[in-house]
Design a protein around this motif. Structure first.
Motif, PDB file in Angstrom:
ATOM      1  N   LYS A 125       0.815  -1.218   0.000  1.00  0.00           N
ATOM      2  CA  LYS A 125       0.000   0.000   0.000  1.00  0.00           C
ATOM      3  C   LYS A 125       0.851   1.271   0.000  1.00  0.00           C
ATOM      4  O   LYS A 125       0.704   2.137  -0.872  1.00  0.00           O
ATOM      5  N   LEU A 126       1.728   1.413   0.975  1.00  0.00           N
ATOM      6  CA  LEU A 126       2.554   2.613   1.075  1.00  0.00           C
ATOM      7  C   LEU A 126       3.442   2.787  -0.148  1.00  0.00           C
ATOM      8  O   LEU A 126       3.596   3.895  -0.666  1.00  0.00           O
ATOM      9  N   GLN A 127       4.011   1.694  -0.618  1.00  0.00           N
ATOM     10  CA  GLN A 127       4.909   1.752  -1.775  1.00  0.00           C
ATOM     11  C   GLN A 127       4.160   2.239  -3.015  1.00  0.00           C
ATOM     12  O   GLN A 127       4.655   3.093  -3.762  1.00  0.00           O
ATOM     13  N   LYS A 128       2.961   1.721  -3.236  1.00  0.00           N
ATOM     14  CA  LYS A 128       2.175   2.104  -4.419  1.00  0.00           C
ATOM     15  C   LYS A 128       1.801   3.584  -4.377  1.00  0.00           C
ATOM     16  O   LYS A 128       1.868   4.283  -5.398  1.00  0.00           O
ATOM     17  N   GLN A 129       1.420   4.064  -3.201  1.00  0.00           N
ATOM     18  CA  GLN A 129       1.024   5.467  -3.096  1.00  0.00           C
ATOM     19  C   GLN A 129       2.229   6.399  -3.237  1.00  0.00           C
ATOM     20  O   GLN A 129       2.146   7.423  -3.922  1.00  0.00           O
ATOM     21  N   VAL A 130       3.332   6.048  -2.610  1.00  0.00           N
ATOM     22  CA  VAL A 130       4.540   6.872  -2.715  1.00  0.00           C
ATOM     23  C   VAL A 130       5.040   6.885  -4.160  1.00  0.00           C
ATOM     24  O   VAL A 130       5.436   7.942  -4.677  1.00  0.00           O
ATOM     25  N   HIS A 144      -7.401   5.301  -2.109  1.00  0.00           N
ATOM     26  CA  HIS A 144      -7.669   4.041  -2.819  1.00  0.00           C
ATOM     27  C   HIS A 144      -8.954   3.422  -2.287  1.00  0.00           C
ATOM     28  O   HIS A 144      -9.583   3.954  -1.350  1.00  0.00           O
ATOM     29  N   ALA A 145      -9.348   2.305  -2.840  1.00  0.00           N
ATOM     30  CA  ALA A 145     -10.565   1.612  -2.420  1.00  0.00           C
ATOM     31  C   ALA A 145     -10.357   0.948  -1.063  1.00  0.00           C
ATOM     32  O   ALA A 145      -9.228   0.657  -0.652  1.00  0.00           O
ATOM     33  N   ALA A 146     -11.473   0.724  -0.361  1.00  0.00           N
ATOM     34  CA  ALA A 146     -11.415   0.087   0.956  1.00  0.00           C
ATOM     35  C   ALA A 146     -12.701  -0.699   1.184  1.00  0.00           C
ATOM     36  O   ALA A 146     -13.698  -0.522   0.473  1.00  0.00           O
ATOM     37  N   TYR A 147     -12.653  -1.566   2.171  1.00  0.00           N
ATOM     38  CA  TYR A 147     -13.868  -2.252   2.617  1.00  0.00           C
ATOM     39  C   TYR A 147     -14.294  -1.673   3.964  1.00  0.00           C
ATOM     40  O   TYR A 147     -13.460  -1.439   4.839  1.00  0.00           O
ATOM     41  N   ILE A 148     -15.595  -1.446   4.126  1.00  0.00           N
ATOM     42  CA  ILE A 148     -16.118  -1.170   5.457  1.00  0.00           C
ATOM     43  C   ILE A 148     -16.374  -2.521   6.107  1.00  0.00           C
ATOM     44  O   ILE A 148     -17.023  -3.394   5.514  1.00  0.00           O
ATOM     45  N   ILE A 152     -15.853  -7.419  14.001  1.00  0.00           N
ATOM     46  CA  ILE A 152     -15.065  -8.656  13.916  1.00  0.00           C
ATOM     47  C   ILE A 152     -14.351  -8.789  12.572  1.00  0.00           C
ATOM     48  O   ILE A 152     -13.768  -9.826  12.266  1.00  0.00           O
ATOM     49  N   GLY A 153     -14.398  -7.709  11.769  1.00  0.00           N
ATOM     50  CA  GLY A 153     -13.665  -7.700  10.510  1.00  0.00           C
ATOM     51  C   GLY A 153     -14.424  -8.263   9.328  1.00  0.00           C
ATOM     52  O   GLY A 153     -13.842  -8.430   8.245  1.00  0.00           O
ATOM     53  N   ARG A 154     -15.706  -8.540   9.492  1.00  0.00           N
ATOM     54  CA  ARG A 154     -16.509  -9.055   8.380  1.00  0.00           C
ATOM     55  C   ARG A 154     -16.874  -7.912   7.440  1.00  0.00           C
ATOM     56  O   ARG A 154     -17.320  -6.848   7.871  1.00  0.00           O
ATOM     57  N   LYS A 155     -16.714  -8.131   6.142  1.00  0.00           N
ATOM     58  CA  LYS A 155     -16.995  -7.082   5.162  1.00  0.00           C
ATOM     59  C   LYS A 155     -18.476  -6.731   5.131  1.00  0.00           C
ATOM     60  O   LYS A 155     -19.333  -7.620   5.087  1.00  0.00           O
ATOM     61  N   ILE A 156     -18.760  -5.422   5.172  1.00  0.00           N
ATOM     62  CA  ILE A 156     -20.133  -4.933   5.098  1.00  0.00           C
ATOM     63  C   ILE A 156     -20.419  -4.395   3.700  1.00  0.00           C
ATOM     64  O   ILE A 156     -21.379  -4.795   3.053  1.00  0.00           O
ATOM     65  N   LYS A 157     -19.574  -3.489   3.248  1.00  0.00           N
ATOM     66  CA  LYS A 157     -19.737  -2.936   1.901  1.00  0.00           C
ATOM     67  C   LYS A 157     -18.428  -2.287   1.460  1.00  0.00           C
ATOM     68  O   LYS A 157     -17.571  -1.945   2.282  1.00  0.00           O
ATOM     69  N   PRO A 158     -18.266  -2.083   0.164  1.00  0.00           N
ATOM     70  CA  PRO A 158     -17.038  -1.451  -0.335  1.00  0.00           C
ATOM     71  C   PRO A 158     -17.125   0.071  -0.323  1.00  0.00           C
ATOM     72  O   PRO A 158     -18.222   0.640  -0.380  1.00  0.00           O
ATOM     73  N   GLU A 225      -7.821  -0.002  -6.061  1.00  0.00           N
ATOM     74  CA  GLU A 225      -7.390  -1.266  -5.452  1.00  0.00           C
ATOM     75  C   GLU A 225      -7.811  -1.268  -3.986  1.00  0.00           C
ATOM     76  O   GLU A 225      -7.659  -0.260  -3.288  1.00  0.00           O
ATOM     77  N   TYR A 226      -8.322  -2.410  -3.512  1.00  0.00           N
ATOM     78  CA  TYR A 226      -8.741  -2.528  -2.115  1.00  0.00           C
ATOM     79  C   TYR A 226      -7.521  -2.794  -1.241  1.00  0.00           C
ATOM     80  O   TYR A 226      -6.990  -3.898  -1.226  1.00  0.00           O
ATOM     81  N   MET A 227      -7.099  -1.763  -0.525  1.00  0.00           N
ATOM     82  CA  MET A 227      -5.873  -1.887   0.270  1.00  0.00           C
ATOM     83  C   MET A 227      -6.075  -1.545   1.743  1.00  0.00           C
ATOM     84  O   MET A 227      -5.108  -1.425   2.489  1.00  0.00           O
ATOM     85  N   ALA A 228      -7.340  -1.380   2.179  1.00  0.00           N
ATOM     86  CA  ALA A 228      -7.590  -1.027   3.578  1.00  0.00           C
ATOM     87  C   ALA A 228      -8.959  -1.515   4.024  1.00  0.00           C
ATOM     88  O   ALA A 228      -9.855  -1.754   3.208  1.00  0.00           O
ATOM     89  N   ALA A 229      -9.106  -1.643   5.345  1.00  0.00           N
ATOM     90  CA  ALA A 229     -10.391  -1.986   5.960  1.00  0.00           C
ATOM     91  C   ALA A 229     -10.734  -0.900   6.975  1.00  0.00           C
ATOM     92  O   ALA A 229      -9.936  -0.595   7.868  1.00  0.00           O
ATOM     93  N   TYR A 230     -11.915  -0.321   6.813  1.00  0.00           N
ATOM     94  CA  TYR A 230     -12.387   0.767   7.674  1.00  0.00           C
ATOM     95  C   TYR A 230     -13.497   0.205   8.557  1.00  0.00           C
ATOM     96  O   TYR A 230     -14.537  -0.220   8.065  1.00  0.00           O
ATOM     97  N   ARG A 231     -13.256   0.206   9.862  1.00  0.00           N
ATOM     98  CA  ARG A 231     -14.158  -0.492  10.774  1.00  0.00           C
ATOM     99  C   ARG A 231     -15.274   0.418  11.291  1.00  0.00           C
ATOM    100  O   ARG A 231     -15.032   1.554  11.690  1.00  0.00           O
ATOM    101  N   LYS A 232     -16.510  -0.111  11.288  1.00  0.00           N
ATOM    102  CA  LYS A 232     -17.651   0.611  11.839  1.00  0.00           C
ATOM    103  C   LYS A 232     -18.295  -0.200  12.953  1.00  0.00           C
ATOM    104  O   LYS A 232     -18.220  -1.424  12.965  1.00  0.00           O
ATOM    105  N   GLY A 233     -18.939   0.517  13.877  1.00  0.00           N
ATOM    106  CA  GLY A 233     -19.650  -0.157  14.960  1.00  0.00           C
ATOM    107  C   GLY A 233     -18.839  -0.315  16.226  1.00  0.00           C
ATOM    108  O   GLY A 233     -19.291  -0.948  17.189  1.00  0.00           O
ATOM    109  N   VAL A 234     -17.636   0.274  16.262  1.00  0.00           N
ATOM    110  CA  VAL A 234     -16.787   0.174  17.457  1.00  0.00           C
ATOM    111  C   VAL A 234     -17.351   1.057  18.559  1.00  0.00           C
ATOM    112  O   VAL A 234     -17.674   2.218  18.338  1.00  0.00           O
ATOM    113  N   SER A 235     -17.463   0.513  19.748  1.00  0.00           N
ATOM    114  CA  SER A 235     -17.982   1.266  20.889  1.00  0.00           C
ATOM    115  C   SER A 235     -17.111   2.489  21.159  1.00  0.00           C
ATOM    116  O   SER A 235     -15.891   2.400  21.231  1.00  0.00           O
ATOM    117  N   GLY A 236     -17.763   3.662  21.274  1.00  0.00           N
ATOM    118  CA  GLY A 236     -17.041   4.898  21.559  1.00  0.00           C
ATOM    119  C   GLY A 236     -16.509   5.604  20.336  1.00  0.00           C
ATOM    120  O   GLY A 236     -15.961   6.696  20.439  1.00  0.00           O
TER     121      GLY A 236
END
Length: 340
Positions: A125-130, A144-148, A152-158, A225-236
């Protein structure tokens, strides 16, 4: 006899050596009570394969769980890579800009963003962006693209704003809002970090106005390219606290409109049409949430409805004509989640 080719080789090696010793990227990681997620974030930073040096700047905002303890374990293993700050009292609650507090100690040419409950997927990821940004100095934001994903890390949507690589216009960035790009996909030049404009400083959240600010300064480039996961639903988390009720969403929209008004002044109303469109989009979402479907008859909202995909249109029409069925479905869904 010393030949020119030898001299060129020597200069090339010298430049390569300087490059390797120089910090190219500073990872800006803000964390608070992320004991269940921080190790995954740190592992995704450490796994990066690069031809350059990078540093991991972690700011723990006085976590009350085991987050700081986990960071200390990683700090001991990777003392040259991980550079933490352990706050004794929570600064976010005192309206301190902890992002600036963390990035003002950065030494990298670029800043990459990832909070402690999110993580990266691609070791390159870092290499491609740099690589892109080094080849295109006009680029002031690379995303870049990411998954929400859920807790527990289960994919919800892109989060995929374009099919194929793309340069985004300032108007598209404004109208796209904070959800256009996942925050943990952002990389931008460090020299743009200080002296941010007033419209950024007065904003209720920082990711959306930061993207706008960076777009105003140069080119926004998206890598498909999907190079990250963005987490939702975390308490706080911000989403769970500030988007937890219609009242809070309305307050957030009001604050966003104020920020966009400051932006309008800052840009001498150059993007007034895009700002008006964005305000209308936000108001449209509130009208639908409040079940004020008569608003769909207004011309400004008709245009927004027409641009929606079939799935979104269908959802709105079901809410409008079968409200009781929607409420029953929500109750059953909530009950099912509690049983899991």
């Amino acid at each position: 006899m010393f030949r020119i080719s030898d001299r060129n080789t020597a200069e090339s090696l010298k430049r390569e050596l300087i490059m390797k010793n120089k910090t190219m990227v500073s990872v800006n990681c803000i964390t608070y009570n992320h004991e269940n997620y921080i190790a995954e974030a740190l592992n995704s930073f450490i796994m990066q394969k690069t031809s350059f040096n990078y540093e991991i700047l972690i700011h723990d905002d006085a976590s009350t769980d085991r987050t700081a303890e986990i960071i200390r374990d990683y700090e001991q293993k990777y003392p040259d890579l991980i550079k933490p700050i352990y706050q004794k009292e929570n600064l976010y609650s005192k309206d301190v800009d902890i992002d600036d507090l963390n990035t003002e100690r950065a030494t990298g040419k670029y800043i990459a963003v990832c909070e402690g409950d999110d993580y990266w997927l691609d070791p390159l990821k870092l290499q491609k962006q740099v690589d892109y940004m080094e080849g295109h100095p006009e680029c002031t934001l690379c995303v870049h693209a990411a998954y929400i994903v859920n807790v527990i890390g289960r994919k919800i949507k892109p989060v995929r704003p374009s099919v194929g690589n793309k340069i985004f216009t300032i108007e598209e960035v404004i109208e796209g809002g904070g959800g256009l790009f996942a925050t943990n996909t952002m990389m931008y030049p460090r020299y743009l970090d200080p002296n941010k404009p007033d419209f950024y400083k007065k904003a209720p959240v920082t990711d959306y106005p930061l993207v706008i600010y960076l777009a105003l300064k140069g080119q926004v480039y998206y890598i498909d390219e999907y190079m990250a996961a963005y987490r939702k639903g975390v308490s706080g988390s911000w989403t769970n606290t500030e988007q937890s009720s219609l009242e809070k969403i309305i307050k957030h929209v009001d604050n966003t409109e104020k920020m966009l008004a400051h932006l309008n002044q800052y840009t001498n109303y150059q993007y007034d049409e895009a700002i008006t469109n964005k305000n209308n989009i936000n108001q449209f979402k509130i009208m639908i949430a409040q079940e004020r479907f008569e608003a769909l008859k207004e011309d400004r909202f008709k245009a927004i409805f027409k641009k929606l995909g079939k799935k979104e249109k269908t959802k709105i029409l079901i809410k409008q004509y079968f409200p009781q069925s929607v409420r029953t479905y929500k109750k059953l869904r909530k009950k099912y989640r509690l049983m899991k």
